[in-house]
Write an enzyme that holds these catalytic residues in place. Structure first.
Site, PDB file in Angstrom:
ATOM      1  N   ASP A 235       0.921  -1.341  -0.041  1.00  0.00           N
ATOM      2  CA  ASP A 235       0.059   0.096  -0.004  1.00  0.00           C
ATOM      3  C   ASP A 235       0.960   1.321  -0.072  1.00  0.00           C
ATOM      4  OD1 ASP A 235      -3.263   0.593   1.565  1.00  0.00           O
ATOM      5  OD2 ASP A 235      -1.958   1.649   0.186  1.00  0.00           O
TER       6      ASP A 235
HETATM    7  C1  GLC Z   1      -4.302   4.126  -0.086  1.00  0.00           C
HETATM    8  C2  GLC Z   1      -5.417   2.919   0.374  1.00  0.00           C
HETATM    9  C3  GLC Z   1      -5.345   2.152  -0.597  1.00  0.00           C
HETATM   10  C4  GLC Z   1      -5.314   2.668  -2.149  1.00  0.00           C
HETATM   11  C5  GLC Z   1      -3.858   3.066  -2.467  1.00  0.00           C
HETATM   12  C6  GLC Z   1      -3.632   3.634  -3.506  1.00  0.00           C
HETATM   13  O1  GLC Z   1      -3.587   4.615   0.841  1.00  0.00           O
HETATM   14  O2  GLC Z   1      -4.993   2.418   1.729  1.00  0.00           O
HETATM   15  O3  GLC Z   1      -6.715   1.018  -0.578  1.00  0.00           O
HETATM   16  O4  GLC Z   1      -5.626   1.439  -3.179  1.00  0.00           O
HETATM   17  O5  GLC Z   1      -3.756   4.175  -1.253  1.00  0.00           O
HETATM   18  O6  GLC Z   1      -4.301   4.806  -3.652  1.00  0.00           O
END
Ligand code: GLC
Length: 743
Positions: free
Chosen positions: A300
């Site tokens: 993430d």
């Molecule tokens: C975030 C979220 C995740 C998302 C990623 C990209 O912080 O936790 O669910 O897909 O960033 O945007």
């Protein structure tokens, strides 16, 4: 040796060295006209190996890197600078929706890089791309997997047409604490429901083949246990016992992997002290060795770097080492891999085989997506790609099936046709932004129909609609109450629309109190003094605390965050054009203080004692609750047998009669209870569900085939399943029967 000779020798040696280097570079940089990996008739695994052996270490590590491109509207991840895209980058989190622009970047990758490896373009397509559907929690309340699959297929079609190859969806974090805002983004509190809807989403996104036009790669997230974030505060420590891991959180991911989900995303959380992003047990032992996943795991946002604040890496280099050795293949945004893996390999700390296996998995997806052979997307105009009539019609149909009729005292709904003056009041009534919810893709509020617009369209020529905002979503200003009273006094019924702003749930939408702001509760109280029937309409990303207001109104509809066509969907329920069929996929508590509260909890050791002394032990509305305009009469559960052994299956049937005046759709939620086991079991667990249409006056038989190994066994803290003889109970609705499993 004479100076002159020395000079001649050193010049000779230098020339020799340079020629060797040149030859090496010649080897590296010589890519034959038609290398094997570019030949689409060659099997994918051969193409991967041919390409891999040509790649330099830097090229490999660039494939393991994802940058963002464009302004990222996710206020939790500020990223507004456009990295100057290197043509060898593995992936881009891509926020433009221009296929032309995307093709320009892809052309750089295909033509300006040595090997011409296509970029995989990713985006958070969570509940629609430009046509915005209800949030996933709402979609779970439809209990209709086909609707979920179809909405994901539309989202795939719209996003692919903009150049997206890969979505970070479905989210499968089983809800456990409503203070955590992200309960909005998954399919409720039940592991089986998250499994079934997660599979439907994967099928919707990926279709029959990733190489097919208009399909995109799915990404199961956040692996794993993220929703146990302590106190409902996002990004916190999660204490996940092995038992909880295997009975609550693993099932949806295992189902998604078996359904062919292309990728997985690791969570921000640390799993009882070991970050999900550096957790060998979950990332490699379970995901790859046990489940044989052949795709890859993306971190993430910067969660590799986050190992430092999590206290398990002293610096970025150690973070890179721990994550890559645990089996985390792609670094989202932090560049920790790019900066440190080449050094770690040269120091012999990270085997090149580890890098190769990571890159192999990333290349495999790019080949499966057909990106090497068809790297570009059609450049069609927006009006041919977005908001097609059939997309919007589906958005309305899905929304109508997500809206839960929680209360309907004296059957004031559907509205009596004699009603000639309807008050539509509240901060949500004419809102077109928050109604889309968080993670609204590239949805535009101009495309969203407000609740007021939907009601005006439905009733406009039959009744006077008297609108007043009444108050804002929060703040202290009650000056609008006067106009609200006037609108109400001119009307026979009040449709009172309240709820959450979209960023009050979703990522980082943690709240210590899940009540709505006091000003909204005061508006309810103010209007309830007029002694006119009130239909309370709530738009939110979670169940809110209604303890002070639920008794002040006659009807309550939870519409969640319905997306672009919530207005018409709600109006159809108010008018009776739609008979509501949604049922809660998440428990609706009475108070915030009851959190965490979910139906599949353990039995207390002293069931009569130990409950709260200040509030009821019960929720306001149970998991599975949802009213209809019609009545259903449940027959008795019929079993094909009352004693079975482990090799037999048991058929359960129940007949349902629609004894009311409305055609309807009724969902059977089948629960199994195992009151005595060597490891205590939840008081009941959902094992199967089915939704069917039943016309007024008709009868319908629902059946559930119980397979002991699947439905009566349970995992221990290692995931090993146990099937124990004994008494079991099967429950559907308020009907319950006992049967016995013998060895
Ligand atoms: C975030 C979220 C995740 C998302 C990623 C990209 O912080 O936790 O669910 O897909 O960033 O945007």
């Amino acid at each position: 040796m004479a100076l002159k000779s020395k000079i001649i020798i050193s010049v000779f040696l230098s020339l020799t060295y340079l020629s060797v280097i040149a030859q090496q570079k010649e080897v590296f940089y010589k890519v034959s006209e038609n290398p094997l990996y570019k030949n689409s008739s060659i099997p994918t695994e051969q193409r991967i190996e041919d390409l891999l052996q040509r790649m330099t270490l830097e090229e490999k590590v660039l494939q393991m890197t994802q940058w963002t491109y464009g302004t990222n509207a996710n206020e939790n991840n500020i990223e507004d600078k456009m990295n100057e895209v290197r043509p060898e980058i593995g992936s881009l989190l891509y926020r433009s929706d221009s296929p032309k622009f995307r093709n320009q970047i892809q052309k750089k990758a295909m033509e300006d890089s040595r090997l011409g490896i296509p970029i995989i373009f990713a985006f958070d397509v969570i509940h629609g791309y430009r046509t915005i559907f209800p949030i996933p929690l709402a979609q779970a309340c439809t209990w209709d997997t086909e609707l979920v699959k179809r909405s994901c297929a539309v989202a795939a079609k719209e996003s692919h047409s903009a150049g997206i190859d890969w979505t970070f969806s479905p989210m499968l974090d089983v809800a456990r604490d409503l203070r955590w805002g992200r309960v909005a983004e998954a399919y409720g509190e039940d592991p089986y429901a998250n499994s079934v809807f997660g599979v439907a989403a994967v099928q919707g996104y990926q279709g029959n083949s990733l190489a097919d036009k208009y399909t995109i790669a799915a990404c199961l997230k956040h692996y794993i246990g993220y929703s146990l974030s302590e106190g409902g505060r996002d990004y916190q420590y999660t204490d996940v016992s092995g038992q909880t891991l295997w009975e609550t959180f693993m099932p949806p991911f295992e189902a998604g992997i078996k359904a062919g989900a292309a990728t997985v995303m690791s969570g921000f959380n640390d799993i009882t002290g070991t970050p999900a992003t550096a957790n060998y047990y979950t990332l490699t032992d379970v995901l790859k060795n046990q489940w044989k996943h052949d795709g890859f795991v993306v971190s993430d946002w910067e969660s590799i770097e986050n190992l430092i604040p999590q206290g398990v890496a002293k610096d970025r280099k150690e973070a890179a080492y721990k994550c890559v050795m645990a089996g985390l293949e792609m670094d989202m945004k932090s560049d920790v891999y790019l900066e440190n893996l080449p050094l770690l390999v040269s120091e012999g700390k990270v085997p090149i085989e580890t890098i190769d296996e990571a890159v192999r998995r990333i290349l495999r997806l790019k080949f499966k997506l057909g990106l090497f052979d068809n790297p570009y997307v059609e450049e069609l105009p927006d009006n041919e790609r977005y908001l097609q009539p059939e997309f919007l019609e589906l958005a309305e149909n899905v929304a109508a099936e997500t809206m839960v009729l929680l209360k309907n005292e004296n059957s004031i709904l559907p509205l009596n046709r004699m009603v000639k003056n309807i008050a539509v009041i509240g901060p949500m009534a004419n809102d077109s932004l928050h109604i889309m919810g968080s993670w609204e893709g590239i949805g535009k509020s101009d495309d969203a129909e407000t609740l007021l617009e939907g009601i005006q369209k439905e009733f406009g020529n039959k009744a006077n609609i008297n609108y007043a905002k009444g108050c804002d979503f929060d703040g202290l200003d009650s000056l609008g109450f006067a106009k609200a009273r006037i609108a109400a006094e001119k009307s026979e019924i009040i449709i009172l629309c309240i709820g959450e702003k979209r960023q009050w749930s979703g990522e980082s939408g943690s709240r210590s109190n899940i009540s709505l702001p006091a000003i909204q509760e005061e508006l309810v109280a103010e209007l309830s003094n007029l002694n006119k029937p009130i239909v309370l309409v709530i738009s939110s990303g979670r169940p809110n605390e209604l303890s002070r207001i639920h008794s002040k109104v006659d009807a309550i509809i939870e519409i969640w965050q319905p997306g672009l066509r919530g207005g018409s969907a709600l109006a159809g329920i108010l008018s009776g054009r739609t008979n509501p069929s949604a049922k809660l996929a998440i428990t609706f508590p009475l108070t915030s203080g009851q959190q965490p509260m979910y139906y599949n909890r353990r039995q207390s050791s002293r069931p009569i004692y130990g409950q709260y002394r200040d509030v009821s032990k019960d929720p306001l509305y149970d998991f599975g609750h949802g009213l209809s305009f019609t009545e259903y009469k449940y027959g008795e559960i019929q079993l094909s047998d009352t004693i079975i052994d482990k090799s037999q299956t048991l058929i359960a049937e129940i007949e349902i009669e629609n004894t009311g005046k409305f055609d309807g759709k009724e969902t059977m939620l089948w629960f199994i209870s195992d009151p005595v086991a060597n490891i205590s079991r939840p008081i009941k667990e959902l094992k199967y569900f089915e939704k069917k249409s039943i016309k007024a006056g008709e009868k319908m038989v629902y059946s559930f085939e119980i397979v002991p190994e699947r439905d009566l066994s349970y995992p221990d803290n290692t995931g090993k399943r146990h099937l124990e003889a004994g008494d079991f109970y099967l429950q559907v609705g308020n009907k319950k029967v006992k049967f016995e499993l013998v060895d």
